[in-house]
Motif scaffolding. Sequence first.
Motif, PDB file in Angstrom:
ATOM      1  N   VAL A 281      -0.823 -94.467  -8.677  1.00 25.39           N
ATOM      2  CA  VAL A 281      -1.298 -94.929  -9.975  1.00 25.39           C
ATOM      3  C   VAL A 281      -0.285 -95.909 -10.536  1.00 25.39           C
ATOM      4  O   VAL A 281       0.909 -95.595 -10.632  1.00 25.39           O
ATOM      5  N   LEU A 282      -0.755 -97.078 -10.874  1.00 29.85           N
ATOM      6  CA  LEU A 282       0.115 -98.098 -11.449  1.00 29.85           C
ATOM      7  C   LEU A 282      -0.135 -98.176 -12.952  1.00 29.85           C
ATOM      8  O   LEU A 282      -1.265 -97.976 -13.412  1.00 29.85           O
ATOM      9  N   SER A 283       0.905 -98.472 -13.671  1.00 27.20           N
ATOM     10  CA  SER A 283       0.754 -98.622 -15.118  1.00 27.20           C
ATOM     11  C   SER A 283       1.012-100.071 -15.503  1.00 27.20           C
ATOM     12  O   SER A 283       1.834-100.762 -14.896  1.00 27.20           O
ATOM     13  N   VAL A 284       0.312-100.504 -16.514  1.00 27.94           N
ATOM     14  CA  VAL A 284       0.457-101.879 -16.989  1.00 27.94           C
ATOM     15  C   VAL A 284       1.815-102.051 -17.648  1.00 27.94           C
ATOM     16  O   VAL A 284       2.200-101.245 -18.489  1.00 27.94           O
ATOM     17  N   ASP A 285       2.546-103.089 -17.231  1.00 29.67           N
ATOM     18  CA  ASP A 285       3.841-103.329 -17.865  1.00 29.67           C
ATOM     19  C   ASP A 285       3.934-104.707 -18.501  1.00 29.67           C
ATOM     20  O   ASP A 285       4.994-105.101 -18.968  1.00 29.67           O
ATOM     21  N   SER A 286       2.858-105.444 -18.492  1.00 30.93           N
ATOM     22  CA  SER A 286       2.850-106.703 -19.241  1.00 30.93           C
ATOM     23  C   SER A 286       1.409-107.042 -19.587  1.00 30.93           C
ATOM     24  O   SER A 286       0.478-106.606 -18.918  1.00 30.93           O
ATOM     25  N   VAL A 287       1.264-107.790 -20.653  1.00 24.64           N
ATOM     26  CA  VAL A 287      -0.075-108.123 -21.140  1.00 24.64           C
ATOM     27  C   VAL A 287      -0.189-109.635 -21.261  1.00 24.64           C
ATOM     28  O   VAL A 287       0.742-110.298 -21.762  1.00 24.64           O
ATOM     29  N   GLY A 288      -1.289-110.154 -20.815  1.00 25.08           N
ATOM     30  CA  GLY A 288      -1.497-111.590 -20.872  1.00 25.08           C
ATOM     31  C   GLY A 288      -1.763-112.085 -22.286  1.00 25.08           C
ATOM     32  O   GLY A 288      -2.136-111.332 -23.177  1.00 25.08           O
ATOM     33  N   ILE A 289      -1.531-113.370 -22.445  1.00 30.59           N
ATOM     34  CA  ILE A 289      -1.787-114.021 -23.736  1.00 30.59           C
ATOM     35  C   ILE A 289      -2.589-115.289 -23.467  1.00 30.59           C
ATOM     36  O   ILE A 289      -2.662-115.777 -22.343  1.00 30.59           O
ATOM     37  N   ALA A 290      -3.183-115.804 -24.512  1.00 31.22           N
ATOM     38  CA  ALA A 290      -3.880-117.074 -24.373  1.00 31.22           C
ATOM     39  C   ALA A 290      -2.855-118.162 -24.092  1.00 31.22           C
ATOM     40  O   ALA A 290      -1.793-118.203 -24.722  1.00 31.22           O
ATOM     41  N   PRO A 291      -3.099-119.038 -23.144  1.00 31.02           N
ATOM     42  CA  PRO A 291      -2.115-120.069 -22.811  1.00 31.02           C
ATOM     43  C   PRO A 291      -2.047-121.118 -23.903  1.00 31.02           C
ATOM     44  O   PRO A 291      -3.007-121.318 -24.649  1.00 31.02           O
ATOM     45  N   PRO A 292      -0.892-121.780 -24.010  1.00 36.95           N
ATOM     46  CA  PRO A 292      -0.810-122.916 -24.936  1.00 36.95           C
ATOM     47  C   PRO A 292      -1.890-123.933 -24.594  1.00 36.95           C
ATOM     48  O   PRO A 292      -2.204-124.148 -23.419  1.00 36.95           O
ATOM     49  N   SER A 293      -2.437-124.546 -25.610  1.00 38.22           N
ATOM     50  CA  SER A 293      -3.575-125.430 -25.395  1.00 38.22           C
ATOM     51  C   SER A 293      -3.227-126.582 -24.468  1.00 38.22           C
ATOM     52  O   SER A 293      -4.066-127.079 -23.717  1.00 38.22           O
ATOM     53  N   GLU A 294      -1.956-127.021 -24.502  1.00 46.55           N
ATOM     54  CA  GLU A 294      -1.601-128.171 -23.659  1.00 46.55           C
ATOM     55  C   GLU A 294      -1.506-127.805 -22.188  1.00 46.55           C
ATOM     56  O   GLU A 294      -1.509-128.652 -21.326  1.00 46.55           O
TER      57      GLU A 294
ATOM     58  N   ASN B  20      12.582-107.602 -11.167  1.00 52.46           N
ATOM     59  CA  ASN B  20      12.609-106.835 -12.419  1.00 52.46           C
ATOM     60  C   ASN B  20      12.526-105.332 -12.158  1.00 52.46           C
ATOM     61  O   ASN B  20      11.846-104.584 -12.859  1.00 52.46           O
ATOM     62  N   GLY B  21      13.188-104.898 -11.092  1.00 50.28           N
ATOM     63  CA  GLY B  21      13.352-103.475 -10.873  1.00 50.28           C
ATOM     64  C   GLY B  21      12.275-102.780 -10.087  1.00 50.28           C
ATOM     65  O   GLY B  21      12.352-101.573  -9.860  1.00 50.28           O
ATOM     66  N   ASP B  22      11.257-103.504  -9.631  1.00 52.03           N
ATOM     67  CA  ASP B  22      10.205-102.851  -8.856  1.00 52.03           C
ATOM     68  C   ASP B  22       9.549-103.875  -7.940  1.00 52.03           C
ATOM     69  O   ASP B  22       9.675-105.090  -8.140  1.00 52.03           O
ATOM     70  N   THR B  23       8.856-103.361  -6.919  1.00 51.28           N
ATOM     71  CA  THR B  23       8.186-104.273  -5.986  1.00 51.28           C
ATOM     72  C   THR B  23       6.777-104.624  -6.425  1.00 51.28           C
ATOM     73  O   THR B  23       6.167-105.520  -5.851  1.00 51.28           O
ATOM     74  N   VAL B  24       6.273-103.918  -7.409  1.00 51.48           N
ATOM     75  CA  VAL B  24       4.939-104.242  -7.909  1.00 51.48           C
ATOM     76  C   VAL B  24       4.918-104.075  -9.422  1.00 51.48           C
ATOM     77  O   VAL B  24       5.496-103.133  -9.964  1.00 51.48           O
ATOM     78  N   HIS B  25       4.312-105.020 -10.072  1.00 51.54           N
ATOM     79  CA  HIS B  25       4.134-104.962 -11.521  1.00 51.54           C
ATOM     80  C   HIS B  25       2.655-105.181 -11.809  1.00 51.54           C
ATOM     81  O   HIS B  25       1.936-105.793 -11.017  1.00 51.54           O
ATOM     82  N   VAL B  26       2.247-104.671 -12.933  1.00 53.79           N
ATOM     83  CA  VAL B  26       0.836-104.779 -13.302  1.00 53.79           C
ATOM     84  C   VAL B  26       0.726-105.521 -14.626  1.00 53.79           C
ATOM     85  O   VAL B  26       1.372-105.156 -15.608  1.00 53.79           O
ATOM     86  N   ALA B  27      -0.063-106.541 -14.611  1.00 49.65           N
ATOM     87  CA  ALA B  27      -0.299-107.325 -15.815  1.00 49.65           C
ATOM     88  C   ALA B  27      -1.766-107.186 -16.217  1.00 49.65           C
ATOM     89  O   ALA B  27      -2.654-107.257 -15.368  1.00 49.65           O
ATOM     90  N   ASP B  28      -1.973-106.967 -17.465  1.00 48.59           N
ATOM     91  CA  ASP B  28      -3.327-106.916 -17.997  1.00 48.59           C
ATOM     92  C   ASP B  28      -3.670-108.326 -18.460  1.00 48.59           C
ATOM     93  O   ASP B  28      -3.240-108.763 -19.523  1.00 48.59           O
ATOM     94  N   VAL B  29      -4.381-109.032 -17.640  1.00 48.98           N
ATOM     95  CA  VAL B  29      -4.645-110.450 -17.892  1.00 48.98           C
ATOM     96  C   VAL B  29      -6.154-110.668 -17.976  1.00 48.98           C
ATOM     97  O   VAL B  29      -6.851-110.593 -16.963  1.00 48.98           O
ATOM     98  N   ALA B  30      -6.628-110.905 -19.162  1.00 51.29           N
ATOM     99  CA  ALA B  30      -8.053-111.154 -19.337  1.00 51.29           C
ATOM    100  C   ALA B  30      -8.394-112.555 -18.845  1.00 51.29           C
ATOM    101  O   ALA B  30      -7.504-113.370 -18.563  1.00 51.29           O
ATOM    102  N   ALA B  31      -9.667-112.817 -18.741  1.00 50.76           N
ATOM    103  CA  ALA B  31     -10.114-114.129 -18.271  1.00 50.76           C
ATOM    104  C   ALA B  31      -9.524-115.239 -19.130  1.00 50.76           C
ATOM    105  O   ALA B  31      -9.625-115.213 -20.352  1.00 50.76           O
ATOM    106  N   GLY B  32      -8.891-116.192 -18.486  1.00 55.51           N
ATOM    107  CA  GLY B  32      -8.315-117.329 -19.202  1.00 55.51           C
ATOM    108  C   GLY B  32      -6.925-117.093 -19.740  1.00 55.51           C
ATOM    109  O   GLY B  32      -6.280-118.024 -20.219  1.00 55.51           O
TER     110      GLY B  32
END
Lengths: 339, 51
Positions: A281-294, B20-32
Amino acid sequence: MPAAVIGLSLALACGTDAASTFNVEVDLPTVPISPVVPTVDPGEVEISVAESSFSVTVQRYGEGELFLSAPPDYYDAYDWDTAPGAERPEFLDGVVQHRTLSPDVGIRGLSNTAVALRGKQGNSHGFSSGLLWSSDPEATPVGSGVSFPLTSADEVSLDVGQNFVPYLFFETRSAFEGIMLVTAIVDYEQVEFEMDGVKGLLHEFKTLPGRRLAIPIDFGSFPAGAHDIALLVFPHPYSGYGYEPIEPALRTLDDYRVLDSHPDQRRVRLVVGGDETPARVLSVDSVGIAPPSENGSNGMTIFSRAGAAHYLGENRLKMAKVKLVASTRLRPGQATLRG
Amino acid sequence: MRASAQALMLFMDYKLVPFNGDTVHVADVAAGDMIALDTTVTLPDEPEITR
């Protein structure tokens, strides 16, 4: 259309027992295999490489003879030491070189027309790959008595203690040949596995034009639970290292091409013992953001200079501290973790 | 786990390496969306390039 489906449709179109032989004199190594006689389609083509010519034998295989055992002289005409792209850097260890193929490897040529047509299709790699598997552990594509005993493996269920033994299906188009490198990721860890009876972390094999290969793979057995398995196939893996020494002071991440390799990935969800519990089971450690418009978002991954305000176009840097930038244009649901 | 989660792994010389301390990281990345991770990658000093 998946490669396995293409293979099936061609097989069903084939006749039986009819064989014809044509000899075609061409220059090596860049000549595409084009139709010799249009009326031979959909026969199958057997290609052997000699020093100065291709000998093309068109043979119609009967149903159930999709693959023959790889001949022991399959690679005899190939010069491993001097062929372009075959130079593996000495520091790259842990690579098993498959310079011969065992009789357990299934091999079959494509029809002249199929080779020519697929050579014209816009596939930059010039090959396709897949994983074939059957619930029957005795099933093999070599000399099989049924039309196609193996199917594309996306979801596989096994008993505890049963080995996962699929075949790597590999098909090359017209004039495509080169070194391929294969590695496996199981539950998000790179693991050793057996390919054609030899265990290793990285497996190197050579492909010739207009061929289908079915190479046996053994991942071993798994504990109960749901496992995420990915097989990565890198075409021309050593071309990115270059052939000339690079001045160290000028070496950049781009020189290493760490991000410029796009493997063909085959992924399988393997359920063992009827247990759907994720093995890891992997846990989320980062969350995406909307990219800069440019910048926009174009579904890529790059390295950028640490602290850079603009990520794209600033990925040439010398060393060390970097920013890993990933973006996606996938719709939600297309990128899923099964762990 | 959201359907938009993506596993990030880094390979160097075709081998999985930690960052960054691990071989796999998980990102919650929505479309775009995009993510940016600060990390440190140590490259080999002078690999021997051979023909």
